[in-house]
Design a protein around this motif. Structure first.
Motif, short mmCIF file in Angstrom:
data_model
loop_
_atom_site.label_atom_id
_atom_site.label_comp_id
_atom_site.label_asym_id
_atom_site.label_seq_id
_atom_site.Cartn_x
_atom_site.Cartn_y
_atom_site.Cartn_z
N GLY A 1 0.83 -1.20 0.00
CA GLY A 1 0.00 0.00 0.00
C GLY A 1 0.86 1.25 0.00
O GLY A 1 0.57 2.22 -0.71
N ALA A 2 1.97 1.23 0.78
CA ALA A 2 2.88 2.37 0.77
C ALA A 2 3.58 2.46 -0.58
O ALA A 2 3.84 3.57 -1.08
CB ALA A 2 3.91 2.22 1.89
N VAL B 1 2.29 1.87 -3.42
CA VAL B 1 1.38 2.53 -4.37
C VAL B 1 1.64 4.03 -4.36
O VAL B 1 1.70 4.69 -5.40
CB VAL B 1 -0.09 2.24 -3.98
CG1 VAL B 1 -1.03 3.07 -4.82
CG2 VAL B 1 -0.40 0.79 -4.12
N VAL B 2 1.80 4.59 -3.15
CA VAL B 2 1.97 6.03 -3.03
C VAL B 2 3.39 6.45 -3.42
O VAL B 2 3.59 7.50 -4.03
CB VAL B 2 1.65 6.46 -1.58
CG1 VAL B 2 1.89 7.94 -1.40
CG2 VAL B 2 0.22 6.12 -1.26
N ASN C 1 5.69 4.88 -5.49
CA ASN C 1 6.22 4.60 -6.82
C ASN C 1 6.02 5.77 -7.76
O ASN C 1 4.99 6.44 -7.73
CB ASN C 1 5.52 3.37 -7.41
CG ASN C 1 6.36 2.14 -7.24
OD1 ASN C 1 7.55 2.17 -7.44
ND2 ASN C 1 5.71 1.06 -6.85
N SER D 1 2.74 1.24 -9.56
CA SER D 1 1.75 1.54 -8.51
C SER D 1 0.55 0.62 -8.63
O SER D 1 0.07 0.07 -7.63
CB SER D 1 1.28 2.99 -8.63
OG SER D 1 2.23 3.85 -8.14
N LEU E 1 -3.46 1.81 7.02
CA LEU E 1 -3.75 1.77 5.58
C LEU E 1 -4.52 3.01 5.16
O LEU E 1 -4.25 3.61 4.11
CB LEU E 1 -4.55 0.51 5.26
CG LEU E 1 -4.60 0.08 3.80
CD1 LEU E 1 -3.22 -0.25 3.32
CD2 LEU E 1 -5.51 -1.10 3.63
N ILE F 1 -2.11 5.87 4.93
CA ILE F 1 -1.29 5.80 3.71
C ILE F 1 -2.08 6.33 2.52
O ILE F 1 -1.58 7.15 1.73
CB ILE F 1 -0.84 4.34 3.46
CG1 ILE F 1 0.19 3.91 4.50
CG2 ILE F 1 -0.25 4.20 2.08
CD1 ILE F 1 0.51 2.44 4.42
N ALA G 1 -2.44 10.11 2.82
CA ALA G 1 -1.19 10.79 2.45
C ALA G 1 -1.02 10.79 0.94
O ALA G 1 -0.59 11.80 0.36
CB ALA G 1 -0.01 10.12 3.13
N GLY G 2 -1.40 9.69 0.27
CA GLY G 2 -1.30 9.64 -1.19
C GLY G 2 -2.18 10.67 -1.84
O GLY G 2 -1.76 11.34 -2.79
N ARG H 1 0.46 13.22 -3.66
CA ARG H 1 0.73 12.92 -5.07
C ARG H 1 0.00 13.89 -5.99
O ARG H 1 -1.04 14.45 -5.64
CB ARG H 1 0.30 11.48 -5.39
CG ARG H 1 1.18 10.45 -4.76
CD ARG H 1 2.62 10.61 -5.12
NE ARG H 1 2.85 10.53 -6.54
CZ ARG H 1 3.32 9.45 -7.15
NH1 ARG H 1 3.59 8.38 -6.47
NH2 ARG H 1 3.50 9.46 -8.45
N ILE I 1 -2.86 8.05 -9.60
CA ILE I 1 -2.38 7.62 -8.29
C ILE I 1 -3.36 8.09 -7.20
O ILE I 1 -3.60 7.38 -6.22
CB ILE I 1 -0.98 8.18 -8.02
CG1 ILE I 1 -0.06 7.88 -9.19
CG2 ILE I 1 -0.41 7.64 -6.74
CD1 ILE I 1 0.66 6.61 -9.13
N MET J 1 -6.12 5.67 -7.08
CA MET J 1 -5.70 4.42 -6.41
C MET J 1 -5.64 4.61 -4.90
O MET J 1 -6.04 3.71 -4.13
CB MET J 1 -4.32 4.01 -6.92
CG MET J 1 -4.31 3.48 -8.32
SD MET J 1 -2.66 2.96 -8.71
CE MET J 1 -2.73 2.92 -10.46
N SER J 2 -5.17 5.78 -4.44
CA SER J 2 -5.11 6.03 -3.01
C SER J 2 -6.52 6.09 -2.41
O SER J 2 -6.74 5.63 -1.28
CB SER J 2 -4.38 7.34 -2.73
OG SER J 2 -3.13 7.32 -3.33
N LEU K 1 -7.48 2.66 -1.70
CA LEU K 1 -6.85 2.17 -0.47
C LEU K 1 -7.66 2.61 0.75
O LEU K 1 -7.90 1.82 1.68
CB LEU K 1 -5.44 2.73 -0.34
CG LEU K 1 -4.33 2.00 -1.07
CD1 LEU K 1 -3.01 2.67 -0.77
CD2 LEU K 1 -4.28 0.55 -0.65
#
Lengths: 167, 106
Positions: free
Chosen positions: A17-18, A20-21, A23, A29, B14, B17, B20-21, B25, B30, B33-34, B37
């Motif tokens: 999961g980390a 993903v962020v 890459n 990702s 999770l 994370i 944060a994404g 990002r 992305i 995708m975050s 998550l």
């Protein structure tokens, strides 16, 4: 499930999961996200939620990730070039996420039930597909119909959005 | 033995994370995708609570798992619409970075 397997799958979920962020390449990702979802579905199975674990693999690792990879391929995205990182914005975002994490950990530590282990299941068979299906069609019938309409609207919206404008 | 708190901790990490994404990002794919998550972290804590509340029939509380079903359905619809918007945007602007979409920025 033995306790060490829980930590194996939990670490797998969190590390990928980390990834993903972290890459830089969107394809890497997306593949990390697949591995993270597989670990998560193993965690669902460890909680005796077999149906949820299986639809996690089918819907996420199957359908949704194929959609992501297909779009990445369609747009021909490369690894993004090194931008000048806006340190202030990045530190702000990370700080907010860190504060959230601290808050969550603090809440769990002061939550009495969080220290208890899971009670044993006394039923002879766990037929969770039948039970979830019965609940869905009896107690949650109206929400199920509404979700059906939502998926229909999403389908029509996607077709409309991706249709080319007539010149 | 693993406790309820272990699962809630994994779920919280999770979620952080994913959060944060979304915050850090700049690539729209992305960010989507975050978001996935974060939704899945919520699903994990729902399933953990479902297993924790064993009913008088000796089975988990399946109401939470029905809710997970709805979350997965809505998330799939959301991803489809989000990616369609992304493709439409890419046709007009040839970019997927939120850096280049700042017309509404204050």
């Amino acid at each position: 499930m033995p306790p060490f397997l829980f930590w194996v799958f939990a670490l797998m979920t969190l590390i990928f999961g980390a990834a993903v962020v972290l890459n830089r390449n969107p394809v890497a990702s997306a593949l990390s996200l697949v591995v993270s979802f597989l670990g998560l579905s193993a965690l669902f199975v460890s909680l005796d939620a077999y149906f949820v674990g299986i639809i996690q693999v089918l819907v996420y690792a199957g359908a949704v990730m194929v959609l992501f990879l297909f779009i990445i391929m369609l747009l021909n995205l490369q690894a993004e070039e090194r931008h000048r990182i806006n340190w202030l914005a990045s530190a702000g975002g990370l700080g907010v996420a860190l504060i959230l994490l601290i808050q969550v950990v603090f809440t769990i530590r002061h939550f009495e039930a969080a220290r208890q282990t899971f009670p044993a299941l006394s039923a002879s068979t766990i037929d969770d597909v039948r039970n979830i299906g019965a609940l869905l069609f009896r107690n949650y019938n109206l929400p199920l119909q509404i979700v059906g309409i939502l998926v229909l609207v999403a389908t029509i919206g996607v077709v409309l959005l991706s249709k080319r404008e007539p010149r | 033995m693993t406790t309820l708190g272990d699962y809630l901790l994994v779920s919280g990490i999770l979620f952080s994370i994913g959060f944060a994404g979304v915050m850090v990002r700049r690539n729209l794919i992305i960010i989507l995708m975050s978001l996935e998550l974060m939704l899945n972290a919520a699903n994990l804590s729902l399933v953990a609570f479902s297993r924790f509340r064993v009913g008088p029939d000796g089975l988990p509380n399946y109401n939470a798992q029905v809710f997970v079903f709805f979350v997965i359905t809505v998330a799939a619809a959301e991803v489809a619409v989000g990616l369609a918007i992304l493709v439409a945007l890419f046709r007009i602007r040839q970019t997927t970075s939120v850096r280049d979409i700042s017309s509404l920025k204050f």
